[in-house]
Design a protein around this motif. Structure first.
Motif, PDB file in Angstrom:
ATOM      1  N   GLU A   3       7.881 -24.256 -16.384  1.00 22.81           N
ATOM      2  CA  GLU A   3       6.821 -23.310 -16.046  1.00 22.81           C
ATOM      3  C   GLU A   3       6.857 -22.941 -14.571  1.00 22.81           C
ATOM      4  O   GLU A   3       6.695 -21.772 -14.200  1.00 22.81           O
ATOM      5  CB  GLU A   3       5.456 -23.912 -16.410  1.00 22.81           C
ATOM      6  N   THR A   4       7.083 -23.947 -13.722  1.00 18.56           N
ATOM      7  CA  THR A   4       7.133 -23.698 -12.279  1.00 18.56           C
ATOM      8  C   THR A   4       8.327 -22.831 -11.917  1.00 18.56           C
ATOM      9  O   THR A   4       8.214 -21.891 -11.116  1.00 18.56           O
ATOM     10  CB  THR A   4       7.195 -25.025 -11.505  1.00 18.56           C
ATOM     11  N   ALA A   5       9.494 -23.137 -12.500  1.00 17.43           N
ATOM     12  CA  ALA A   5      10.701 -22.355 -12.213  1.00 17.43           C
ATOM     13  C   ALA A   5      10.505 -20.899 -12.599  1.00 17.43           C
ATOM     14  O   ALA A   5      10.868 -19.977 -11.845  1.00 17.43           O
ATOM     15  CB  ALA A   5      11.894 -22.951 -12.957  1.00 17.43           C
ATOM     16  N   LYS A   6       9.919 -20.662 -13.768  1.00 18.55           N
ATOM     17  CA  LYS A   6       9.687 -19.283 -14.219  1.00 18.55           C
ATOM     18  C   LYS A   6       8.713 -18.559 -13.290  1.00 18.55           C
ATOM     19  O   LYS A   6       8.902 -17.387 -12.951  1.00 18.55           O
ATOM     20  CB  LYS A   6       9.153 -19.300 -15.658  1.00 18.55           C
ATOM     21  N   GLN A   7       7.680 -19.262 -12.839  1.00 18.86           N
ATOM     22  CA  GLN A   7       6.715 -18.655 -11.914  1.00 18.86           C
ATOM     23  C   GLN A   7       7.368 -18.290 -10.585  1.00 18.86           C
ATOM     24  O   GLN A   7       7.143 -17.195 -10.051  1.00 18.86           O
ATOM     25  CB  GLN A   7       5.551 -19.623 -11.671  1.00 18.86           C
ATOM     26  N   GLU A   8       8.176 -19.209 -10.064  1.00 17.14           N
ATOM     27  CA  GLU A   8       8.820 -18.959  -8.775  1.00 17.14           C
ATOM     28  C   GLU A   8       9.817 -17.810  -8.859  1.00 17.14           C
ATOM     29  O   GLU A   8       9.917 -16.986  -7.944  1.00 17.14           O
ATOM     30  CB  GLU A   8       9.526 -20.238  -8.288  1.00 17.14           C
ATOM     31  N   LEU A   9      10.552 -17.738  -9.956  1.00 13.70           N
ATOM     32  CA  LEU A   9      11.514 -16.647 -10.123  1.00 13.70           C
ATOM     33  C   LEU A   9      10.796 -15.312 -10.327  1.00 13.70           C
ATOM     34  O   LEU A   9      11.253 -14.272  -9.861  1.00 13.70           O
ATOM     35  CB  LEU A   9      12.442 -16.943 -11.303  1.00 13.70           C
ATOM     36  N   ALA A  10       9.657 -15.338 -11.034  1.00 15.23           N
ATOM     37  CA  ALA A  10       8.896 -14.107 -11.272  1.00 15.23           C
ATOM     38  C   ALA A  10       8.360 -13.528  -9.970  1.00 15.23           C
ATOM     39  O   ALA A  10       8.205 -12.311  -9.836  1.00 15.23           O
ATOM     40  CB  ALA A  10       7.756 -14.381 -12.234  1.00 15.23           C
ATOM     41  N   ARG A  11       8.070 -14.418  -9.005  1.00 16.59           N
ATOM     42  CA  ARG A  11       7.559 -13.941  -7.713  1.00 16.59           C
ATOM     43  C   ARG A  11       8.615 -13.183  -6.922  1.00 16.59           C
ATOM     44  O   ARG A  11       8.305 -12.443  -6.008  1.00 16.59           O
ATOM     45  CB  ARG A  11       7.066 -15.134  -6.894  1.00 16.59           C
ATOM     46  N   SER A  12       9.884 -13.427  -7.260  1.00 14.76           N
ATOM     47  CA  SER A  12      10.977 -12.722  -6.586  1.00 14.76           C
ATOM     48  C   SER A  12      11.455 -11.631  -7.521  1.00 14.76           C
ATOM     49  O   SER A  12      12.559 -11.665  -8.010  1.00 14.76           O
ATOM     50  CB  SER A  12      12.118 -13.689  -6.270  1.00 14.76           C
ATOM     51  N   GLY A  13      10.717 -10.615  -7.726  1.00  9.12           N
ATOM     52  CA  GLY A  13      10.900  -9.606  -8.757  1.00  9.12           C
ATOM     53  C   GLY A  13      12.305  -9.140  -9.051  1.00  9.12           C
ATOM     54  O   GLY A  13      12.588  -8.679 -10.142  1.00  9.12           O
ATOM     55  N   ASP A  14      13.239  -9.266  -8.110  1.00  6.51           N
ATOM     56  CA  ASP A  14      14.589  -8.748  -8.319  1.00  6.51           C
ATOM     57  C   ASP A  14      15.512  -9.767  -8.973  1.00  6.51           C
ATOM     58  O   ASP A  14      16.700  -9.526  -9.127  1.00  6.51           O
ATOM     59  CB  ASP A  14      15.191  -8.318  -6.972  1.00  6.51           C
ATOM     60  N   LYS A  15      14.996 -10.912  -9.364  1.00 10.30           N
ATOM     61  CA  LYS A  15      15.842 -11.964  -9.941  1.00 10.30           C
ATOM     62  C   LYS A  15      15.680 -12.014 -11.463  1.00 10.30           C
ATOM     63  O   LYS A  15      14.569 -12.043 -11.977  1.00 10.30           O
ATOM     64  CB  LYS A  15      15.504 -13.317  -9.323  1.00 10.30           C
ATOM     65  N   THR A  16      16.796 -12.034 -12.172  1.00  6.22           N
ATOM     66  CA  THR A  16      16.785 -12.132 -13.628  1.00  6.22           C
ATOM     67  C   THR A  16      16.931 -13.591 -14.030  1.00  6.22           C
ATOM     68  O   THR A  16      17.841 -14.279 -13.577  1.00  6.22           O
ATOM     69  CB  THR A  16      17.941 -11.321 -14.238  1.00  6.22           C
ATOM     70  N   ALA A  17      16.032 -14.074 -14.877  1.00 10.57           N
ATOM     71  CA  ALA A  17      16.061 -15.475 -15.295  1.00 10.57           C
ATOM     72  C   ALA A  17      16.449 -15.578 -16.768  1.00 10.57           C
ATOM     73  O   ALA A  17      15.848 -14.925 -17.625  1.00 10.57           O
ATOM     74  CB  ALA A  17      14.697 -16.117 -15.075  1.00 10.57           C
ATOM     75  N   HIS A  18      17.470 -16.376 -17.054  1.00  9.65           N
ATOM     76  CA  HIS A  18      17.899 -16.639 -18.423  1.00  9.65           C
ATOM     77  C   HIS A  18      17.553 -18.083 -18.759  1.00  9.65           C
ATOM     78  O   HIS A  18      17.900 -19.003 -18.009  1.00  9.65           O
ATOM     79  CB  HIS A  18      19.409 -16.413 -18.576  1.00  9.65           C
ATOM     80  N   ILE A  19      16.886 -18.298 -19.893  1.00 15.72           N
ATOM     81  CA  ILE A  19      16.483 -19.644 -20.299  1.00 15.72           C
ATOM     82  C   ILE A  19      17.425 -20.139 -21.397  1.00 15.72           C
ATOM     83  O   ILE A  19      17.643 -19.460 -22.398  1.00 15.72           O
ATOM     84  CB  ILE A  19      15.035 -19.657 -20.824  1.00 15.72           C
TER      85      ILE A  19
END
Length: 321
Positions: free
Chosen positions: A189-205
């Motif tokens: 949850e924390t990782a997803k929140q931190e990545l979402a704050r950096s809008g230009d980063k794509t996160a793959h789970i």
């Protein structure tokens, strides 16, 4: 089974005299005690723990409940638990499975330390309500007979994402842990929140389960889809080790093509090539603090909840510069 009646009959003394001798009471002479102990040994007498527990209302034994995820995680934690409890006059037994849950209501143990996602919170609260003392390491529960000693998973995951984000604008992968693991959920949850704050980063789970095998499976997915350098947060070191094993069979280079950080700082991390960047905390302290907190509860005190804080171990698995 030989009982104190048999010892008393052979020694020609009363049952109470045998009881005094076996328990080190000053009510019998040293000569009598030695003679009774000799007879007890000859008869292979084994003290009845259940009877002793009924009399003293304590076993001086603590149960630690663990989920067996395998790997190399538990050793130092158990060392912290065992050594600290020993200083307080307690011994430790490791428990797993639902049958051992009965140890608490049946008073086979004096208290419990729980790091087992399969132990229902409702059951823990029920036991606490009956007066049993419990320390939890893997969930948030509020009860006067329950104390929490939790990892700072949120702080650790934030450190991991911040480190991976430094001078990097490519895609990110997060390899998860078991769905029922409190630590894994908070880290994800924390990782997803931190990545979402950096809008230009794509996160793959990618789903994992804290095992090396699931790390290898995650690496295979990453290798199949690789087009440019990526950053990976493996939610524990075990899965990162599995990723190392898989990427060693490919042309992708860790630290350059695939940047990896783990969590736990297991002993093997510093021997990986390149050295694995990871999130560190003292597993020994985690166990020691949990043991101290439980003893506080058992002695009638009010133990305060505590957090075990994390730090970052830098390594060339994230940057070879």
């Amino acid at each position: 089974m030989v009982g104190i009646k048999d010892i008393a009959k052979k020694a020609g003394v009363s049952i109470s005299t045998v009881s005094y001798a076996l328990n080190g009471s000053p009510k019998v002479t040293e000569k009598t005690r030695k003679r009774i102990m000799t007879i007890a040994n000859e008869l292979n007498y084994i003290p009845n723990m259940a009877a002793r527990t009924l009399k003293t209302r304590e076993t001086k034994i603590i149960g630690v409940y663990l989920t067996n995820y395998g790997g190399i995680f538990y050793g130092t934690l158990l060392e912290g638990l065992t050594q600290t409890l020993y200083k307080h006059g307690y011994e430790l037994i490791a428990c797993s499975g639902t049958t051992t849950h009965r140890f608490l209501p049946e008073k086979m143990i004096d208290g419990a330390i729980i790091l087992d996602a399969n132990f229902p919170s409702e059951e823990i609260i029920n036991y606490a309500g009956r007066g049993h003392k419990i320390v939890v390491l893997d969930r948030e529960l509020t009860h006067e007979n329950v104390c929490q000693v939790l990892l700072d998973n949120k702080g650790g995951a934030t450190l991991a994402i911040d480190y991976l984000s430094t001078n990097f604008t490519g895609d990110f992968y997060v390899v998860t842990g078991p769905e029922d693991s409190y630590d894994a959920r908070v880290r994800l949850e924390t990782a997803k929140q931190e990545l979402a704050r950096s809008g230009d980063k794509t996160a793959h789970i990618i789903e994992g389960d804290f095992s090396e095998e699931s790390g290898e499976n995650a690496a295979a997915i990453i290798a199949k889809n690789w087009k440019a350098p990526v950053s990976v947060f493996a939610l524990n070191d075990n899965m990162a080790i599995g990723m190392y094993r898989y990427f060693a069979k490919t042309e992708l280079e860790i630290g350059k093509d695939v940047r990896i950080i783990g969590f736990d700082n297991t002993d093997i991390s510093e021997y990986l090539v390149p050295r694995l960047a990871t999130i560190e905390y003292s597993k020994y302290k985690w166990g020691a603090v949990a043991a101290d907190k439980l003893v506080e509860l058992l002695e009638g005190g009010k133990a305060e909840n505590e957090i075990i804080y994390t730090t970052r171990i830098s390594g060339p698995s994230v940057s070879n510069n």
